[in-house]
Scaffold this active site. Structure first.
Site, mmCIF file in Angstrom:
data_model
loop_
_atom_site.group_PDB
_atom_site.id
_atom_site.type_symbol
_atom_site.label_atom_id
_atom_site.label_comp_id
_atom_site.label_asym_id
_atom_site.label_seq_id
_atom_site.Cartn_x
_atom_site.Cartn_y
_atom_site.Cartn_z
ATOM 1 N N LEU F 75 0.817 -1.216 0.000
ATOM 2 C CA LEU F 75 0.000 0.000 0.000
ATOM 3 C C LEU F 75 0.849 1.263 0.000
ATOM 4 C CD1 LEU F 75 -2.654 -1.398 2.454
ATOM 5 C CD2 LEU F 75 -2.762 -1.324 -0.034
ATOM 6 N N CYS F 76 2.109 1.114 -0.367
ATOM 7 C CA CYS F 76 3.068 2.208 -0.436
ATOM 8 C C CYS F 76 2.921 2.921 -1.793
ATOM 9 C CB CYS F 76 4.460 1.587 -0.347
ATOM 10 S SG CYS F 76 5.634 2.521 0.587
ATOM 11 N N HIS F 77 2.962 4.236 -1.775
ATOM 12 C CA HIS F 77 2.855 4.994 -3.021
ATOM 13 C C HIS F 77 4.199 5.022 -3.754
ATOM 14 C CE1 HIS F 77 -0.500 6.413 -0.577
ATOM 15 N NE2 HIS F 77 -1.099 6.719 -1.703
ATOM 16 N N MET F 115 9.557 4.364 4.427
ATOM 17 C CA MET F 115 9.548 2.974 3.987
ATOM 18 C C MET F 115 10.716 2.691 3.047
ATOM 19 S SD MET F 115 7.275 1.965 5.880
ATOM 20 C CE MET F 115 7.755 0.285 5.477
ATOM 21 N N GLU F 116 11.069 3.666 2.233
ATOM 22 C CA GLU F 116 12.206 3.489 1.334
ATOM 23 C C GLU F 116 13.494 3.328 2.153
ATOM 24 O OE1 GLU F 116 9.658 5.444 0.797
ATOM 25 O OE2 GLU F 116 9.018 4.927 -1.234
ATOM 26 N N ASP F 130 23.124 -13.096 3.563
ATOM 27 C CA ASP F 130 23.289 -14.039 2.449
ATOM 28 C C ASP F 130 24.765 -14.351 2.187
ATOM 29 O OD1 ASP F 130 22.530 -15.540 0.068
ATOM 30 O OD2 ASP F 130 23.293 -13.857 -1.085
#
Lengths: 162, 162, 162, 162, 162, 162
Positions: F75-77, F115-116, F130
C-alpha cells in the site's frame, strides 16, 4: 461466423516450444567493452568517481541483470541460473582506454544461456557508462558478442580469433 | 564504543543527490547496431524467422526496457518518461549486414535520459540477437553510444561526425 | 508468555505446498476477447493506429505477461515456461467487431499453467485497449476463461461448447 | 551508403509523446466481474478456501498490479499513483454467482489512469480465479470495461447505463 | 597488449557455482517481530487501521516478497518455491506490544531457502510498519533470524533456545 | 438485484489518497544492524568472503531495494527518489561483532520516504546475511527502526537517544 485474421497470420512472435529439448548443463561466455577518456579512466582506477566503486557496481549490475534476462528479452525462456560472474581487463591506449568485460553464466536447462551472458555483459557496460558519464560523454560500448558456448544440441561454440 | 569502518570509507556507491537540479525537459538519442550474416538477415527481411517479427519485437523490447532503466542500472534515478521510440536502418554489406538502431527518450525531470536511451538501444540489439541466434552465432552488437542529448545543466551535446 | 493471535487464525493466505505433486508436462489454453468500434477496428486492420502495430504489440505483451504471472498473482507458484503463444481471430459485427484472443502456455512442473494462460490472454486484451482507447472508450474485454487444460492430477479439461 | 528499412517503416510501435499535455488531476473507475459456482462461492463467503481470504487477497493483488501497469502494457507511460482501491459486490444467481469488481485509481499526471484501473480490475479477477480454480474450472471473467474517467483533455466520460 | 586489472582482482562479487550440489528438498523458518504502541496495536486488533487489514496485508506482502528474493539479494540464486506461509503471534506488553512473525518457505533445489524465509519475514514486518506508521513512529523491527533449516549438505539446523 | 458484500465491507486494504498532500522535500534515515561471529566478521573485514565484497554488495542491494519499495510494500505509493545512500559502522564485541547500517533516502513528493529508508536498511542487512551465511548461521538482524524524518505535515521526527 468467424473470419481469420489475415494480415497478421505470418511472422507472429512466439516463445518457441523447448519441451523436446534435454535439460543439460549449459554455459556461455559473452564479451563487451567500453572505452573511457583519461579523466574518466583515472577516476575508475583511483577510486575517485563521485558515484563510488565503478567496477564493483558494474559487476553486480551485470550479475543481477543476468537474472532478469527473460523479463527483458521478450521471447527468452526463464531459466534458473547456477552461476554468474563478470571479469574485467584494462587495455590502456593513447587518449582512450578500454575496459574489457567478460561475463560467464551457467545453468542446467533446456535452452542455452547466451542471452543471460550477453545481457550481463551489456548491463555491466551500461553501468560503467552511467557512473562515468559526468566525466566523459564520448564513451563507446562494444563490440558485444558471444565468445563461447558449451552444451545443447548445437554443441560447442568458440568464436574464431579476431 | 563504536569504531568507524575503515577499509570501506572511500569510494562508496551512492545514488547522488539531484534535489538541487531543475526539473526541465530533457531528451537523448542513443545508437547501437548489430551485424547479421546473410541467412539471418534474410529471415528478418522476409519475415521467416521462426520466433516471429524480429524488428517489431526488438523495438518493443527496447521501449519497454527504457522503463526499467532505474531497476537495471544501480545508481540511476527513477524517472517518468514522456516518450520512447526506436528506429532502424539497414546497411547491406558483402557477407554481413548491419542493422543500425536509434533510440529516442524524452522526459521532464531532474536528470538526463542518456541511460534510458542507451538501455533501449542495447536491449533492442540483444533482442535481435536472441531471435536470430539459431541462424548466426557470429553477430556483433555495437558500437553503442550517446548520439545527442538535450537539456540539463551541461547543455546540448551532439557527438562529432565519425 | 505469548498469546495466540485469535481473529486471524482462520482463512490465512498461503502459497500451498505442491511438493507432493508430480512434475509433469502441463499446458493450458485460455480465451479472451475485446470488442472494438468500427473506427478503432479499422485502425487495427489497416495499420493506422498512432501507437503502432496493435496485434503484434498485444501478442508480445501477453507472452511477456505470462512470465510475470507469479509476481502478479499473490499465491501462484513460480514456474519456468517452455512455450507461450497468443493467437487472434476477428469476428466482424454490425457496429462493433470482436477480436478473439487465444493464449497457449506449456511447462513441465508441479502445478498447472491456467493462470499463465489467463494472464497472457488478459494482458493481451488490456494492451489492445491501451492502443485503441483514443478511438473508442466503449471497448469491452471478456469473457475471459479457461478453454482447455492438459496434465496434472485433475486430468484433461475441455470447456463445453457454448 | 545506408538504405532505409522499408517493410518496417509504417505502423511502428511507439510510446507517444505526452510532453505537451497538462499534468492535471485524473482518475478512472474500471469494472470487471467473475462468476463462481455455488461451491466456490460458499468457500469465498464462508472463509473456507484452502488458499485463504479470497477477496482480501484479490483486492491487494489488484492494487499492487495497478502500480505495475507501465511494466505490463508496453506503450503505457509510467505514472506515480495517488490512490488505488478495489471494491466488491456480490450478485447471487441460480447456479452461478457473480462477484462484481470495481477498481478506482487517481493520479496527477500527463496521461489518464484508465489502464491502471483496468489492470487492477483484471488482476483482481485473475486472483479470484487462481484461488477458486480447485473448486470450479468454469469461472468466467468479464465483461471488463471503463466505467468512468475524470480529467484530461478529452473531459469527463461516463459509460451509459447498461 | 592487455594488462590485467590489479586493484580489482580480489574480493570480486560472484554468484557462486551451485551446479555440483544436489537438488533436494529444502525448507527454512525465519523469525522476525515488530513492536507496536497501544494505539497502533488496537488498530490492528480491532480492524480500524485506515489502510485496512494489517496482518492479512503483511502476510501477503511477505509471501510475495519470498518470490522476489533473487531479484533483491544480488548474489542469491533464483529458485522455484513449493510453499510459502507466514504466521503471527501477539505478545502483549506494558506499553508496547510485540507481533511475532514466523515465515516458512520450502523448495526442491540446489540451494537453501534461508534468504527466501528471511526476506518474507522482513517484508512482512516492513508492511506492518507502513500500515501503522501514522499511529506510531517508534516501532522497532527485529530481531530477525534463521530459526530452522532442513535439507542441504550442511544438514539440519535449529537455533538454540533463547 | 445486487446485494452488497457484507463480511468484507470493513477493514478493506486501500492505497490511501495522498492527492491533498503537498509535494515537498522529504527525507528519512533508517537504521538496522546485523551481528556476526568472529569468522564471518574477519571474512568481511579482510575481503576473504567467497561471494566477494560484502559491504559494497550489501550497500548496493540496499540502494537498489529503495527503488523497489512500492513494489514490495503493497500500500506504499510509488515515488521518484532524489538520493539514496547506505553507511556502515562496526562495533566489535567479545564473540560477536555488530555492523550498524544507516540508510538515507530523499525525495520531493506527497508522501514520506520512511519505507524506502527502512527497506534499504533491511535489504542491506539481508544481503550481508546471504553472503556470510556459510560461515555463521546465528547472525541476528535488527533492531531496525526509523531514526529521523524530515518534511511532511507531521514535521520533524528524531528518535530519542537510546
Amino acid at each position: 461466423m468467424k473470419e481469420l485474421s489475415h494480415f497478421d497470420e505470418n511472422n507472429n512472435a512466439i516463445m518457441v516450444d523447448v519441451s523436446g529439448k534435454q535439460a543439460t548443463s549449459r554455459s556461455a561466455v559473452a564479451k563487451s567493452s567500453i572505452t573511457l577518456a583519461t579523466d574518466a579512466y583515472e577516476q575508475v582506477r583511483e577510486g575517485t568517481n563521485k558515484k563510488g566503486d565503478v567496477l564493483g557496481t558494474a559487476r553486480l549490475a551485470g550479475i543481477m541483470a543476468s537474472k532478469q534476462t527473460s523479463s527483458l528479452i521478450p521471447l527468452c525462456h526463464p531459466l534458473p541460473l547456477q552461476k554468474a560472474s563478470v571479469d574485467f581487463e584494462w587495455e590502456e591506449g593513447e587518449s582512450r582506454h578500454t575496459l574489457h568485460i567478460s561475463a560467464f553464466v551457467k545453468t542446467s536447462g533446456q535452452t542455452g544461456v547466451e542471452m543471460e551472458a550477453l545481457t550481463a555483459a551489456s548491463v555491466t557496460a551500461l553501468t560503467v557508462y552511467d557512473m562515468c558519464k559526468a566525466a566523459d560523454k564520448y564513451m563507446v560500448i562494444g563490440p558485444t558478442f558471444l565468445e563461447e558456448k558449451i552444451g545443447g544440441s548445437s554443441g560447442y561454440f568458440k568464436r574464431d580469433a579476431e
